[in-house]
Design an enzyme around this catalytic site. Structure first.
Site, mmCIF file in Angstrom:
data_model
loop_
_atom_site.group_PDB
_atom_site.id
_atom_site.type_symbol
_atom_site.label_atom_id
_atom_site.label_comp_id
_atom_site.label_asym_id
_atom_site.label_seq_id
_atom_site.Cartn_x
_atom_site.Cartn_y
_atom_site.Cartn_z
ATOM 1 N N SER A 1 0.856 -1.184 0.000
ATOM 2 C CA SER A 1 0.000 0.000 0.000
ATOM 3 C C SER A 1 0.891 1.233 0.000
ATOM 4 C CB SER A 1 -0.892 0.009 1.249
ATOM 5 O OG SER A 1 -0.085 0.128 2.426
ATOM 6 N N LYS A 2 0.279 2.405 -0.041
ATOM 7 C CA LYS A 2 1.079 3.636 -0.079
ATOM 8 C C LYS A 2 1.963 3.784 1.154
ATOM 9 C CE LYS A 2 -1.595 6.483 -3.255
ATOM 10 N NZ LYS A 2 -2.288 7.768 -3.476
#
Length: 470
Positions: free
Chosen positions: A248-249
């Site tokens: 994920s980010k």
């Protein structure tokens, strides 16, 4: 599945992103693997923009993909292919399947499809089209309904995807339904477009994420129905975060431009991305030339790789320390969107050996050179301000007098004079060097202070001392 040392025909790979966002890190690794495999076999690396999703595809995303690949040094061969522009060719392929009886017109309504899905869910089955128009007479078609075209998939036996990474992956044909290849408005679907484009572009090897494995089975069926050769597949496990969760980010699922803006070198990013899922013995650091010479599909692991910023920082730091000083100075100019004045540039190149030892990214390197570009009087950071009290300023004045008469403004001569001053006044060398560092750089950390003195030169060094003692 063993890789042939010399494929029967020239290797052609492709990177085929959808332009709905930036070039994310997983896509960048896929592009790298395709690029390396093509270069290893002296083949061709093509770029295809899969822009059939017109609602989400943007020019900005296309530009970001081009920019990200260019920054990483992954040059593609020939002009990029834009999938949407080839829609007529895709429709022709669908029509040919219709003519052969390998596709059919389906008049199932949206309501009927939803009822199928609900029934399947209620019975604990995966939702699939039930094939109700597969062998039905088109004369039964309801009036005013535009049909889709579905591929008539094999209903018995199994489809085997022979994969360089996953081995033989088997799919029961009763688990793969008749997919739509042409929508009711005549636009082709992704599955059809990919098959046709890969054939027309002469793609010999499809290297992509393992989330496409089921697609590979469906595409293999369609390729065989069209009478075309099936490309060789290599489905690569996805990248996970350091905690093993989907990337994920917060883990690092960012665009290539974000890594560029954080100050990572493209050569370090290539090295790091290659080691995410591929190995060559115990080697961790290798040149692009070595990567091209060594890369093969069989050394790709079957387990998801884990992205780790600390390892990336350490690797980037290695590339900085090993980097050519002129090259790093040019990279720094690009990173800072600046063109250094000749004198400042000469100072940076000369001091680069000391600067790069203390940096892991170009961002840190930019912070390190700031004092060489700053106008006088130099702004001091908080620690340097606290250091330059009355006693330190007195030491600075004494040091100025000791150094100003040096016949040659060179590091060794200046160090001798500072040491002599420290000895004559009963202070330690650090008590002399730290005020000098604060006055000359505005910070308490810098390359060797005598190197800094030499690089700044007599006039600039004495003037900076005067600014803090006047």
């Amino acid at each position: 599945m063993a890789e042939s040392d010399s494929p029967a025909k020239p290797v052609v790979t492709r990177f085929a992103p959808s332009p709905t966002g930036y070039l994310h890190i997983g896509g960048a690794r896929t592009a790298l693997f395709n690029w390396l495999f093509a270069r290893h076999h002296k083949g061709t690396f093509r770029l295809r923009i899969e822009d059939t999703d017109r609602a989400r595809s943007t020019d900005d995303a296309i530009a970001a993909i081009f920019e990200g690949l260019t920054w990483l040094g992954l040059e593609w061969d020939g002009e990029p292919v834009f999938q949407f522009a080839r829609a007529q060719r895709h429709r022709e392929a669908a029509e040919s399947l219709l003519e052969k009886g390998l596709a059919y017109r389906c008049y199932t309504s949206a309501q009927e499809l939803e009822e199928m899905r609900e029934r399947a869910r209620a019975e604990g089955r995966p939702p699939r089209y039930d094939g109700r128009w597969r062998d039905r007479d088109p004369a039964d078609a309801p009036a005013g309904v535009l049909p889709v075209i579905r591929f008539k998939a094999p209903s018995e036996g199994e489809t085997i995807v022979r994969d360089h990474v996953q081995g033989d992956v088997r799919f029961g044909n009763d688990q793969l339904d008749d997919m739509v290849i042409l929508r009711s408005d005549g636009t082709p679907t992704y599955m059809l477009s990919v098959v046709v484009d890969d054939y027309d572009m002469g793609i010999t090897h499809v290297i992509r994420g393992d989330d496409h494995l089921t697609n590979a089975a469906r595409q293999t069926q369609m390729i065989r129905a069209l009478g075309w050769p099936v490309p060789e597949y290599a489905h690569v496990p996805l990248i996970h975060g350091p905690d093993g969760a989907k990337l994920s980010k917060r883990h690092g699922a960012l665009g290539a431009e974000a890594y560029r803006d954080m100050g990572y070198l493209p050569e370090a990013m290539r090295n790091y991305l290659l080691r995410l899922g591929w190995s060559h013995g115990d080697d961790e650091i290798f040149s692009t030339e070595q990567a091209i010479a060594w890369f093969n599909l069989e050394a790709i692991g079957r387990s998801p790789a884990r992205f780790d910023f600390a390892k990336l920082d350490n690797l980037n730091g290695h590339y900085l320390r090993a980097g050519d000083d002129e090259h790093l100075t040019r990279a720094l100019e690009t990173f800072m969107h600046a063109q250094f004045e000749p004198q400042a540039r000469a100072r940076i190149v000369k001091l680069m050996p000391g600067l790069k030892e203390r940096a892991k990214t170009l961002k840190e390197l930019a912070e390190g050179v700031a004092f060489l570009l700053a106008p006088r009087p130099l702004a001091l950071d908080e620690k340097a301000t606290q250091l330059l009290g009355a006693d330190a300023r007195k030491i600075l004045r004494g040091l100025r007098d000791a150094m100003s008469g040096a016949p040659a403004w060179e590091a060794a001569e200046l160090e001798a004079r500072v040491r002599e001053y420290a000895g004559s006044t009963g202070i330690k060398l650090g008590q002399a060097a730290q005020p000098l560092r604060a006055a000359l750089t505005g910070r308490t950390v810098s390359p060797g202070i005598f190197d800094v003195l030499e690089v700044l030169g007599r006039e600039e060094s004495l003037a900076r001392i005067d600014d803090q003692t006047g």
